[in-house]
Design an enzyme around this catalytic site. Structure first.
Site, short mmCIF file in Angstrom:
data_model
loop_
_atom_site.label_atom_id
_atom_site.label_comp_id
_atom_site.label_asym_id
_atom_site.label_seq_id
_atom_site.Cartn_x
_atom_site.Cartn_y
_atom_site.Cartn_z
N HIS A 113 2.17 3.65 0.33
CA HIS A 113 2.73 2.30 0.18
C HIS A 113 2.17 1.57 -1.04
CE1 HIS A 113 3.95 2.00 4.73
NE2 HIS A 113 4.74 2.77 4.03
N CYS A 146 6.62 -5.85 -22.61
CA CYS A 146 7.98 -6.35 -22.84
C CYS A 146 7.96 -7.54 -23.79
CB CYS A 146 8.65 -6.74 -21.52
SG CYS A 146 9.14 -5.31 -20.54
N ASN A 217 -6.38 6.06 18.04
CA ASN A 217 -5.89 4.68 17.94
C ASN A 217 -6.48 3.86 19.08
OD1 ASN A 217 -3.94 3.52 16.02
ND2 ASN A 217 -2.91 2.75 17.83
N ALA A 235 -11.69 3.78 15.46
CA ALA A 235 -11.79 4.86 14.45
C ALA A 235 -13.25 5.09 14.03
CB ALA A 235 -10.93 4.51 13.24
P1 OAD Z 1 -0.14 -1.95 12.38
O1 OAD Z 1 -0.77 -3.30 12.26
O2 OAD Z 1 1.31 -1.90 12.70
O3 OAD Z 1 -0.92 -1.07 13.46
C1 OAD Z 1 -2.31 -0.95 13.45
C2 OAD Z 1 -2.72 -0.06 14.61
O4 OAD Z 1 -4.12 0.15 14.53
C3 OAD Z 1 -2.45 -0.68 16.00
O5 OAD Z 1 -1.79 0.27 16.82
C4 OAD Z 1 -3.85 -1.00 16.54
O6 OAD Z 1 -3.95 -0.82 17.96
C5 OAD Z 1 -4.70 0.03 15.82
N1 OAD Z 1 -6.10 -0.37 15.62
C6 OAD Z 1 -6.64 -1.60 15.42
N2 OAD Z 1 -7.96 -1.55 15.23
C7 OAD Z 1 -8.31 -0.24 15.32
C8 OAD Z 1 -9.55 0.49 15.22
N3 OAD Z 1 -10.70 -0.13 14.96
N4 OAD Z 1 -9.52 1.84 15.37
C9 OAD Z 1 -8.35 2.48 15.62
N5 OAD Z 1 -7.17 1.85 15.73
C10 OAD Z 1 -7.13 0.52 15.58
O7 OAD Z 1 -0.45 -1.18 10.99
P2 OAD Z 1 0.27 0.10 10.37
O8 OAD Z 1 0.74 1.05 11.41
O9 OAD Z 1 -0.65 0.61 9.33
O10 OAD Z 1 3.86 -1.55 5.37
O11 OAD Z 1 1.52 -0.54 9.67
C11 OAD Z 1 2.36 0.32 8.94
C12 OAD Z 1 3.02 -0.45 7.82
O12 OAD Z 1 3.67 -1.60 8.33
C13 OAD Z 1 2.05 -1.02 6.81
O13 OAD Z 1 1.66 -0.08 5.83
C14 OAD Z 1 2.84 -2.12 6.20
C15 OAD Z 1 3.38 -2.73 7.47
O14 OAD Z 1 4.52 -3.47 7.36
C16 OAD Z 1 4.33 -2.23 4.31
O15 OAD Z 1 3.91 -3.31 3.99
C17 OAD Z 1 5.39 -1.49 3.55
#
Ligand code: OAD
Length: 245
Positions: A113, A146, A217, A235
């Site tokens: 990303h 540019c 997770n 994690a």
């Molecule tokens: P999310 O905020 O959707 O999910 C984060 C996950 O991490 C959740 O399921 C939490 O339960 C888990 N979590 C929180 N703390 C944790 C810890 N200490 N250890 C393990 N797990 C933990 O974030 P992403 O899945 O990364 O994209 O989101 C994906 C994409 O959506 C991002 O890259 C971004 C967003 O919109 C763009 O901006 C294009």
């Protein structure tokens, strides 16, 4: 539990916001997460940028400023150690734009990303460049190259927005790795809600390749039932245990 690693195991890691949460970077979808107080379409889409580039730059400038003093945690460091053991049989794909894996010392990293601390021109083919500036002054940053040609082009953060494809070379690199791994593939997803594609489908790619999938997770993610093994926990605590020799 330990991750099964033999002399031909290839480990493909996918990280999301959860791995950086313990460094103090907010996640997106948890309570109090980044998307809670923001209209995603306005601050993280090409349409939003076209409508109001200054609003989008204010949002990403705040994200840049918020990274000041943020450092990698034990989860990031455990992945550096794993890479040292596996070499080219390791690939780390991250959805995070915070650069913390690179800061920790990971080398085989695909920032699918993009990276918050880089900018690129919206018009010319100049490569993206390191840019830590927090643009607060009500003037959108313009492309210097540019300008030398007498054109006015606005810069944008080098990140992927909703509705855009992921970073250009990311999927070919992942495909090459998966092909080389075959049934020796171990896929490990860490700290991601399993809602954003294509990353949420890597677990299915692994199954088709005959590999094994693991999820670490805090809670069961949206695609948790498609994993072979699920470890619920933080994690920073689970990864060092999972990689113990
Ligand atoms: P999310 O905020 O959707 O999910 C984060 C996950 O991490 C959740 O399921 C939490 O339960 C888990 N979590 C929180 N703390 C944790 C810890 N200490 N250890 C393990 N797990 C933990 O974030 P992403 O899945 O990364 O994209 O989101 C994906 C994409 O959506 C991002 O890259 C971004 C967003 O919109 C763009 O901006 C294009």
């Amino acid at each position: 539990m330990r991750l099964p690693i033999s002399s031909n195991t290839h480990v493909l890691v996918l990280t999301g916001a959860g791995i950086s949460a313990e460094s103090g970077v907010p996640t997106f979808r948890d309570a109090g997460g980044l998307w809670e107080g923001h209209d995603v379409e306005r601050v993280a889409s090409p349409r939003g940028f076209f409508d109001d580039p200054l609003l989008v730059w204010r949002f990403y400038s705040e994200r840049r400023a918020a990274l000041t003093g943020i450092v990698p945690n034990a989860g990031h460091r455990a992945l550096v150690d794993l890479e040292a053991r596996l070499g080219d049989r390791f690939l780390l794909v991250t959805q995070n734009i915070d650069g913390l894996h690179l800061a920790a010392g990971s080398q085989r990293v695909v920032e699918i990303h993009g990276n918050l601390m880089r900018s690129r021109c919206t018009r010319c083919d100049r490569p993206s460049f390191a840019d830590t500036t927090a643009y607060r002054a009500g003037v959108a940053p313009m492309c210097g190259r540019c300008k030398q040609r007498g054109e006015d082009s606005i810069l944008r953060p080098d990140v992927v927005w909703f509705g855009e494809p992921v970073v250009k070379d990311a999927l070919p690199r992942i495909e090459t790795f998966v092909d080389a791994a075959g049934a020796h593939l171990v896929f490990l997803a860490i700290g991601t809600s399993g809602l954003v594609y294509p990353s949420a489908s890597f677990v299915d790619v692994t199954r088709r390749a005959g590999g094994t999938s693991w999820l670490v997770n805090l809670e069961a993610s949206a695609n948790a039932d498609r994993f072979d093994h699920v470890v619920l926990g933080k994690a920073s605590q689970e990864l060092p245990a999972l990689f113990a020799t």
